[in-house]
Design a protein around this motif. Structure first.
Motif: not given
Length: 277
Positions: A189-193, A195-196, A251-252, A255-257
Motif C-alpha cells: 500500500x505504498x501509494x496510499x501511505x 498520500x496520507x 492526509x485523510x 485520500x477522500x478526494x
C-alpha cells in the motif's frame, strides 16, 4: 469440502475444558458461557479487556467485508490455500487467530482440505459478522494472549496480518503442527501511505529471528498490483486499516478526494512447524 466445528475450547478463567450444552459452553468448575443468537461464544473475561469495546469497530468490520467481498485480496487467499494444501495432511483442526469477519477461513472451505475450524478475534463485531456468514464453524470472541483452546489440539494456527503470540501458538499446536503467518512487506500500500503520511518510515533492517520452538518450512513473497476504481473502495481500504487513525487530517482529506488509485500489494507468507519436542 464440508467443515466441522472445533470442540476443544477451554475456560478462559480456570483453563479447564469446556463442553457444549445446547446454547452454552460449560466447564467442570461451573463457569458457563452462552452462545449468542448469531452462533458465537464470548470467551474474553471483562478483567482481560483493555477497553470497553476492544478490537476493530463495527465500521471497520463492515468496510473490510465490503472490500474483501469484492475480491481485491483474492490472490492472498489463494496463496494461503496453496501453502496449507502443500504442507497439511489429513483432517486439519485450524485456528485463525485474529479472524476478522472470517474471509480467509471461508476461502479455505473451498479447498479439498478436511477442516475443523475455529475463528477467534478480540472484536465482538468481527466475530458476530463471521458467525452470521458461516454456521458450521466455531466462532469465539477471545484474545491471542490467552487462547481459550485446550493445549496441543490444533494442527494449524493462522496469524494473518495480526499480532503473533508465539508461546500461546506453541501451546495450542500439536507437535509438528503448522503456523502460517502473513505480514505486510515494505511496499504494501505504498501509494496510499505516500498520500496520507508526511513521510514513510525507513524499511526494517534484517529478518526477525525464528520464534523459539519453530522451524521454517516455507517462505514466499506475493506481489501484485491492485486497481481501485471508486471512492467507495478507497474509503473502505482506508477505514479497514490502522492507517486511518494514524494519518493526518490533511492526509485523510487527500485520500477522500481520490476517485481511483493504483496500489502495490506486497505481502510475505511464512509457514513454520512446531517442534516435536
Amino acid at each position: 469440502m464440508p467443515t466441522l466445528p472445533f470442540q476443544a475450547l477451554r475456560c478462559p478463567i480456570d483453563g479447564s475444558a469446556l463442553t457444549r450444552h445446547d446454547k452454552s459452553w460449560r466447564c467442570e468448575t461451573g463457569h458457563s458461557y452462552d452462545v449468542a443468537r448469531e452462533g458465537y461464544v464470548h470467551l474474553l473475561p471483562v478483567q482481560n479487556k483493555r477497553s470497553k469495546d476492544p478490537g476493530d469497530s463495527k465500521e471497520m468490520v463492515a468496510a473490510r467485508r465490503r472490500f474483501l467481498s469484492a475480491g481485491h485480496y483474492a490472490p492472498i487467499a489463494q496463496a494461503l490455500a496453496e501453502v496449507l494444501t502443500s504442507h497439511a495432511h489429513g483432517q486439519l483442526s485450524c485456528l485463525d487467530a485474529g479472524c476478522g469477519e472470517g474471509y480467509y477461513l471461508r476461502a479455505l472451505q473451498g479447498t479439498t482440505l478436511p477442516l475443523s475450524i475455529v475463528g477467534l478475534d478480540i472484536s465482538k463485531w468481527a466475530v458476530q459478522a463471521a458467525a452470521k456468514l458461516d454456521k458450521t464453524s466455531t466462532w469465539v470472541v477471545g484474545s491471542n494472549a490467552n487462547l481459550p483452546v485446550v493445549s496441543a489440539t490444533l494442527d494449524c494456527v493462522l496469524c494473518l496480518f495480526g499480532f503473533p503470540m508465539y508461546a500461546e501458538f506453541a501451546r495450542v499446536l500439536k507437535p509438528g503442527g503448522l503456523l502460517v503467518q502473513i505480514d505486510t512487506g515494505e511496499d504494501h500500500l505504498r501509494e496510499l501511505r505516500e498520500i496520507i503520511y508526511p513521510s514513510l518510515k525507513p524499511p526494517r533492517e534484517g529478518e526477525p529471528p525464528l520464534p523459539e520452538g519453530f522451524s521454517l518450512v516455507e517462505e514466499r513473497a506475493l506481489d501484485f498490483t491492485l486497481e481501485l476504481e471508486s471512492r467507495e473502495a478507497i474509503a473502505d481500504l482506508l477505514v479497514m486499516t490502522p492507517h486511518l487513525y494514524r494519518a493526518s487530517q490533511a492526509g485523510r482529506e487527500s485520500a477522500a478526494a481520490l476517485e481511483q488509485l493504483t496500489l502495490s500489494i506486497d505481502v510475505r507468507i511464512k509457514c513454520l512447524r512446531r517442534s516435536s519436542v
